[in-house]
Motif scaffolding. Structure first.
Motif, PDB file in Angstrom:
ATOM      1  N   ALA A   1      43.600  47.660  45.351  1.00 21.92           N
ATOM      2  CA  ALA A   1      43.318  47.198  46.714  1.00 21.92           C
ATOM      3  C   ALA A   1      41.898  46.645  46.816  1.00 21.92           C
ATOM      4  CB  ALA A   1      43.521  48.346  47.704  1.00 21.92           C
ATOM      5  N   ILE A   2      40.950  47.351  46.209  1.00 18.42           N
ATOM      6  CA  ILE A   2      39.553  46.888  46.225  1.00 18.42           C
ATOM      7  C   ILE A   2      39.424  45.562  45.487  1.00 18.42           C
ATOM      8  CG2 ILE A   2      37.218  47.412  45.394  1.00 18.42           C
ATOM      9  CD1 ILE A   2      37.960  50.405  45.761  1.00 18.42           C
ATOM     10  N   TYR A   3      40.186  45.406  44.432  1.00 16.03           N
ATOM     11  CA  TYR A   3      40.110  44.225  43.564  1.00 16.03           C
ATOM     12  C   TYR A   3      40.900  43.032  44.119  1.00 16.03           C
ATOM     13  CZ  TYR A   3      39.883  41.745  39.055  1.00 16.03           C
ATOM     14  OH  TYR A   3      39.640  40.822  38.058  1.00 16.03           O
ATOM     15  N   GLY A   4      41.677  43.271  45.158  1.00 14.70           N
ATOM     16  CA  GLY A   4      42.451  42.183  45.744  1.00 14.70           C
ATOM     17  C   GLY A   4      43.781  41.939  45.067  1.00 14.70           C
ATOM     18  N   ALA A   5      44.176  42.820  44.144  1.00 17.34           N
ATOM     19  CA  ALA A   5      45.470  42.660  43.468  1.00 17.34           C
ATOM     20  C   ALA A   5      46.610  43.117  44.368  1.00 17.34           C
ATOM     21  CB  ALA A   5      45.482  43.453  42.162  1.00 17.34           C
ATOM     22  N   ASP A   6      46.336  44.057  45.276  1.00 22.22           N
ATOM     23  CA  ASP A   6      47.306  44.503  46.276  1.00 22.22           C
ATOM     24  C   ASP A   6      46.723  44.279  47.661  1.00 22.22           C
ATOM     25  OD1 ASP A   6      49.053  45.348  44.323  1.00 22.22           O
ATOM     26  OD2 ASP A   6      48.393  47.436  44.388  1.00 22.22           O
TER      27      ASP A   6
ATOM     28  N   LYS B   1      30.562  43.022  55.178  1.00 22.15           N
ATOM     29  CA  LYS B   1      32.000  43.214  55.313  1.00 22.15           C
ATOM     30  C   LYS B   1      32.720  42.085  54.588  1.00 22.15           C
ATOM     31  CE  LYS B   1      35.622  43.702  58.818  1.00 22.15           C
ATOM     32  NZ  LYS B   1      35.911  43.737  60.283  1.00 22.15           N
ATOM     33  N   GLU B   2      33.670  42.439  53.723  1.00 15.08           N
ATOM     34  CA  GLU B   2      34.368  41.438  52.918  1.00 15.08           C
ATOM     35  C   GLU B   2      35.881  41.584  53.078  1.00 15.08           C
ATOM     36  OE1 GLU B   2      32.834  39.105  51.455  1.00 15.08           O
ATOM     37  OE2 GLU B   2      30.787  39.841  51.098  1.00 15.08           O
TER      38      GLU B   2
ATOM     39  N   ILE C   1      36.039  38.922  41.944  1.00 11.59           N
ATOM     40  CA  ILE C   1      35.232  38.466  40.802  1.00 11.59           C
ATOM     41  C   ILE C   1      33.995  37.721  41.291  1.00 11.59           C
ATOM     42  CG2 ILE C   1      35.214  36.921  38.795  1.00 11.59           C
ATOM     43  CD1 ILE C   1      38.243  37.573  38.507  1.00 11.59           C
ATOM     44  N   SER C   2      34.163  36.869  42.325  1.00 10.97           N
ATOM     45  CA  SER C   2      33.021  36.107  42.844  1.00 10.97           C
ATOM     46  C   SER C   2      31.965  37.007  43.472  1.00 10.97           C
ATOM     47  CB  SER C   2      33.502  35.077  43.875  1.00 10.97           C
ATOM     48  OG  SER C   2      33.963  35.715  45.067  1.00 10.97           O
ATOM     49  N   LEU C   3      32.410  38.169  43.992  1.00 11.71           N
ATOM     50  CA  LEU C   3      31.461  39.126  44.570  1.00 11.71           C
ATOM     51  C   LEU C   3      30.717  39.913  43.496  1.00 11.71           C
ATOM     52  CD1 LEU C   3      33.623  40.595  47.487  1.00 11.71           C
ATOM     53  CD2 LEU C   3      31.633  39.089  47.727  1.00 11.71           C
ATOM     54  N   GLY C   4      31.319  40.029  42.322  1.00  8.56           N
ATOM     55  CA  GLY C   4      30.708  40.816  41.248  1.00  8.56           C
ATOM     56  C   GLY C   4      31.453  42.097  40.946  1.00  8.56           C
TER      57      GLY C   4
ATOM     58  N   CYS D   1      30.234  37.437  33.822  1.00 11.33           N
ATOM     59  CA  CYS D   1      30.412  37.099  35.247  1.00 11.33           C
ATOM     60  C   CYS D   1      29.314  37.704  36.119  1.00 11.33           C
ATOM     61  CB  CYS D   1      31.764  37.623  35.732  1.00 11.33           C
ATOM     62  SG  CYS D   1      33.168  36.756  35.050  1.00 11.33           S
ATOM     63  N   GLU D   2      28.367  38.395  35.478  1.00 14.45           N
ATOM     64  CA  GLU D   2      27.282  39.080  36.201  1.00 14.45           C
ATOM     65  C   GLU D   2      27.836  40.087  37.204  1.00 14.45           C
ATOM     66  OE1 GLU D   2      24.710  36.089  37.813  1.00 14.45           O
ATOM     67  OE2 GLU D   2      24.006  35.448  35.836  1.00 14.45           O
ATOM     68  N   SER D   3      28.862  40.823  36.798  1.00 17.89           N
ATOM     69  CA  SER D   3      29.475  41.834  37.670  1.00 17.89           C
ATOM     70  C   SER D   3      28.486  42.947  37.986  1.00 17.89           C
ATOM     71  CB  SER D   3      30.726  42.413  37.004  1.00 17.89           C
ATOM     72  OG  SER D   3      31.694  41.412  36.797  1.00 17.89           O
TER      73      SER D   3
END
Length: 496
Positions: free
Chosen positions: A300-305, A318-319, A328-331, A414-416
């Motif tokens: 859920a945090i990763y946007g996969a669900d 807030k994202e 990924i773009s957030l890091g 990706c500079e995560s």
């Protein structure tokens, strides 16, 4: 235990171009014995079982079965001799039914020459029932979960009346309940006089299920000892050549500002009002029993669900994360549990995999800057100590530990800022585990944050600063490091 061995290997050597995989190795297996085989990746375990199964042929040495010297030129002869193996990558015919897999090549016939399907499925059902494997023998393999497929593969060896069964990392895909079923099956095999070779990186399993254990290192036999006469620390010392009395001896660093905060995440029954935060330099553990929602939280945090409600804050902002590309773009970088299929392009090079998620950063007018691509790969291969002859080596040819390092390198490119490790050491040998733990330590030292999911309680307790305990999709307890105890965490995970 009988005096005469069922299987005896003497002076087995095997050479590949540039590598001596086995050097004068002896191995003795008795009838009804569960014999564990341990060692780091590259120790020679896979080579020796492939020689037993006729995949490879020894360059030197002899193999004896029931006191008679034999040659095993191929897998068909191994099968005829009563030798079977249940590998990590299961060798079932996926589009056929369970019964068809059991009787493949030896279907019973009626008087009119037609296949006797009633016999096929009734006999298959008998074998499955005897092993407490509750599944319809008419189902196709593709309709089964990975864990059930493994149980079917094990049952197939029993149906074939194999005299020796090799288990190669059999619990990697199993829940705790399924592991218990597996151990009961192994007890039944043992009671029937069937020999078992058991290979696992999970040393606690060795002491639960095995009678004796053989340690291999760099293709050589180090020691064979009854499990009652050794312990985990001794085995680790034999395997890696040094004592590792504390596997999880990493430094914990001062925490920085809050990096991630989630508030009241909900998604059906999978997630119920999940709230927690993670700071820079922190290792936040997630623990729970199978089905508790651990992986669902990070997906859920990763946007996969997609979440139904709740709020995610990253670096105080807030994202709305509806797709992994946003994360990924957030890091945010995810090292998934199934690294082979979800984290890596196995048929591609190390060079390609390391740069895979960040080609935009090294491209100009939609053309990749090849020099920069190679420089980054060389830099991270060196920094993370990836064992490979070249950055052009296929990732599928690397060991589990080195594959995990390649994924870490990908997210560093990706500079995560937040690294999510989902079961980071499954199928990884004890020496490589220590390297992964040290890499996690380095990430936190550099100010990154880590979310660590592990079903192995000593691992998550040994590494985490705090642990969020999940039960049926909710996280009612977050436990501080000074309050860690196995009893408490297991009680919380059980909903008590």
């Amino acid at each position: 235990m009988e005096t005469r061995p069922f299987l005896e290997l003497k002076g087995i050597s095997k050479q590949f171009p540039g590598v001596k995989a086995l050097d004068n190795v002896d191995l003795t297996i008795y009838p009804g014995e569960v014999h564990a085989l341990v060692g780091e990746n590259g120790a020679g375990k896979s080579t020796i079982i492939k020689i037993i199964m006729g995949v490879y042929q020894e360059d030197e040495g002899t193999i004896s079965l029931d006191g008679k010297q034999v040659t095993i030129p191929n897998v068909i002869e191994a099968d005829r001799l009563g030798l079977a193996a249940v590998y990590q990558d299961l060798t079932l015919a996926a589009d056929l039914s369970i019964g068809e897999n059991f009787f493949m090549g030896q279907f019973p016939r009626k008087k009119n020459g037609m296949i006797d399907w009633n016999h096929v499925y009734s006999k298959t059902a008998e074998t499955l029932k005897a092993l407490n494997v509750d599944v319809d023998p008419r189902l196709r393999i593709t309709e089964l979960s990975p864990a059930m497929q493994e149980m079917v593969a094990i049952a197939k060896t029993v149906h074939k009346k194999s005299k020796l069964v090799i288990f190669d990392e059999p619990t990697a895909l199993l829940s705790n309940e399924e592991v218990e079923i597996l151990f009961e099956i192994i007890k039944k095999l043992k009671a029937s006089g069937i020999s078992v070779i058991y290979i696992s990186h999970r040393l606690e399993e060795i002491f639960t299920v095995s009678d004796r254990v053989t340690v291999l290192k760099d293709g050589q036999h180090v020691k064979t000892v009854p499990v009652k006469e050794t312990n985990e620390d001794q085995l680790i010392s034999y395997m890696v050549g040094r004592s590792l009395t504390d596997m999880y001896n990493i430094e914990h660093y001062p925490k920085g500002e809050e990096l991630l905060r989630v508030e009241d995440l909900n998604r059906g029954k999978a997630l119920k009002n999940i709230s927690f935060s993670v700071k820079q330099g922190e290792i936040f553990g997630l623990f729970g029993l199978v089905g508790s929602g651990r992986t669902e939280v990070v997906r859920a945090i990763y946007g996969a669900d997609t979440i139904e409600s709740g709020t995610i804050y990253f670096k105080g902002q807030k994202e709305v994360i509806k797709h992994p590309s946003k994360a990924i773009s957030l890091g945010i970088g995810l090292l998934p549990e199934d690294r082979k299929h979800q984290g890596l392009a196995l048929s591609q090079s190390i060079n390609h995999n390391i740069n895979l998620a960040s080609y935009k950063a090294i491209s100009k007018f939609n053309f990749v800057l090849g020099k920069r691509e190679r420089e980054r790969s060389v830099e991270y291969v060196k920094q993370l100590k990836v064992k490979t002859p070249s950055i052009h080596q296929l990732v599928g040819n690397l060991s589990g530990g080195n594959q995990q390092k390649v994924i870490i390198a990908k997210w560093l490119c990706c500079e995560s800022k937040l690294f999510i490790f989902d079961e980071p050491t499954v199928g990884i040998d004890v020496g490589a585990k220590q390297e992964i733990y040290k890499l996690i330590e380095q990430l936190t030292k550099d100010g990154h944050a880590v979310i660590l999911i592990s079903s192995y309680l000593p691992e998550v307790m040994g590494l985490a600063d705090r642990i969020g305990v999940l039960h049926e999709g909710s996280m009612p307890h977050i436990v501080e490091r000074e309050a860690f105890s196995e009893e408490t965490l297991l009680r919380y995970a059980s909903g008590l």
